[in-house]
Design an enzyme around this catalytic site. Structure first.
Site, mmCIF file in Angstrom:
data_model
loop_
_atom_site.group_PDB
_atom_site.id
_atom_site.type_symbol
_atom_site.label_atom_id
_atom_site.label_comp_id
_atom_site.label_asym_id
_atom_site.label_seq_id
_atom_site.Cartn_x
_atom_site.Cartn_y
_atom_site.Cartn_z
ATOM 1 N N LYS A 37 67.695 17.262 44.213
ATOM 2 C CA LYS A 37 67.106 15.922 44.080
ATOM 3 C C LYS A 37 68.146 14.947 44.616
ATOM 4 O O LYS A 37 69.105 14.602 43.929
ATOM 5 C CB LYS A 37 66.782 15.623 42.607
ATOM 6 C CG LYS A 37 66.138 14.264 42.379
ATOM 7 C CD LYS A 37 64.681 14.255 42.805
ATOM 8 C CE LYS A 37 64.010 12.914 42.469
ATOM 9 N NZ LYS A 37 62.579 12.910 42.848
ATOM 10 N N ALA A 111 62.159 11.087 46.939
ATOM 11 C CA ALA A 111 61.785 10.017 46.013
ATOM 12 C C ALA A 111 60.666 9.208 46.644
ATOM 13 O O ALA A 111 60.776 8.760 47.796
ATOM 14 C CB ALA A 111 62.983 9.121 45.720
ATOM 15 N N GLY A 207 47.171 16.507 35.338
ATOM 16 C CA GLY A 207 47.500 16.563 33.926
ATOM 17 C C GLY A 207 48.112 17.848 33.442
ATOM 18 O O GLY A 207 48.029 18.168 32.256
#
Length: 256
Positions: A37, A111, A207
């Site tokens: 990341k 990002a 979800g």
């Protein structure tokens, strides 16, 4: 050895879950996996970030984070506001190359969208493949997209931006397929690959985290909802707007 950039057409569209799903299937296949990341925003020091969620969902893997900024903003703006150094494409490429030396698969989760700025010079994740090429390495780019109305334009623009920089998307994954897809979403199953010039490689149900997904359930979902190119069994040829959703052997992965 594979380096795969996971980018998207916007923010909060499922990049972290897609990253975890791809990592989960690679681990299940016996591959060693690292997740990078480059810039984590909106998370203070010591708080769990995207890498913690990937590890929780996928399993034990190597993780690396180059920059962390507390404000929930684009990395360049968040870095400037915090007074911390930004992350550059060369730094991302160097770290990805170091991880690739010891792992079969390196996933680099961006990002926001593809052209979100990482530094004040306007560098973006789209500049990383060129930085890796200077090191003699190739990078695949997986684009996470939304399902509904408006996704065709943002997907086409993202694919065009990649090609303008000498890259092409490996494929697309819908990061959050709705429980009750409307006509636009169902038609987009066939239209998305056309506007992107790249195959649709999966459709993950919305979800997953809210429903309490864990390593076992995520791996099962990933296997049924991602294409063989990503380690799953999903058959992307089933893209009929009169059906409730895509799935292997004509089944609906959302109901499985």
């Amino acid at each position: 050895m594979t380096i795969m950039l996971v980018t998207g057409t916007g923010t909060e569209i499922g990049k972290t879950v897609v990253t975890a799903a791809v990592a989960s299937l690679a681990l299940a296949a016996g591959r060693t996996v690292a997740v990078l990341k480059p810039a984590q925003t909106g998370v203070a020091a010591g708080e769990p970030g995207d890498l913690d969620e990937v590890r929780r969902l996928a399993g034990e893997l190597t993780v690396s984070e180059l920059g962390r900024y507390p404000d929930p903003l684009a990395p360049a703006t968040a870095a400037a506001r915090s007074g911390l150094a930004p992350v550059t494409p060369d730094q991302i490429a160097d770290e990805a190359a170091a991880l690739a030396a010891g792992h079969d698969l390196v996933l680099v989760e961006g990002a926001g969208g593809l052209l979100v700025r990482y530094d004040q010079q306007g560098s973006t994740l789209a500049d990383v493949p060129a930085a890796l090429a200077r090191l003699g390495l190739d990078a695949q780019v997986l684009v996470v997209v939304t399902a509904g109305l408006g996704t065709l334009n943002t997907t086409a623009l993202t694919a065009e931006a990649l090609r303008a920089r000498g890259s092409a998307p490996l494929g697309l994954v819908i990061g959050a397929w709705p429980d009750r897809p409307d006509l636009a979403a169902r038609c987009n199953l066939a239209d998305l690959p056309v506007v992107a010039g790249a195959p649709l490689l999966g459709v993950l149900p919305s979800g997953l985290v809210r429903r309490g997904a864990d390593r076992v359930s995520l791996q099962a979902t990933a296997r049924s909802c991602l294409a063989p190119a990503l380690g799953g069994v999903w058959d992307g040829s089933v893209a009929d707007p009169d059906r409730p959703g895509p799935g292997p052997a004509g089944e609906d992965p959302i109901s499985q």
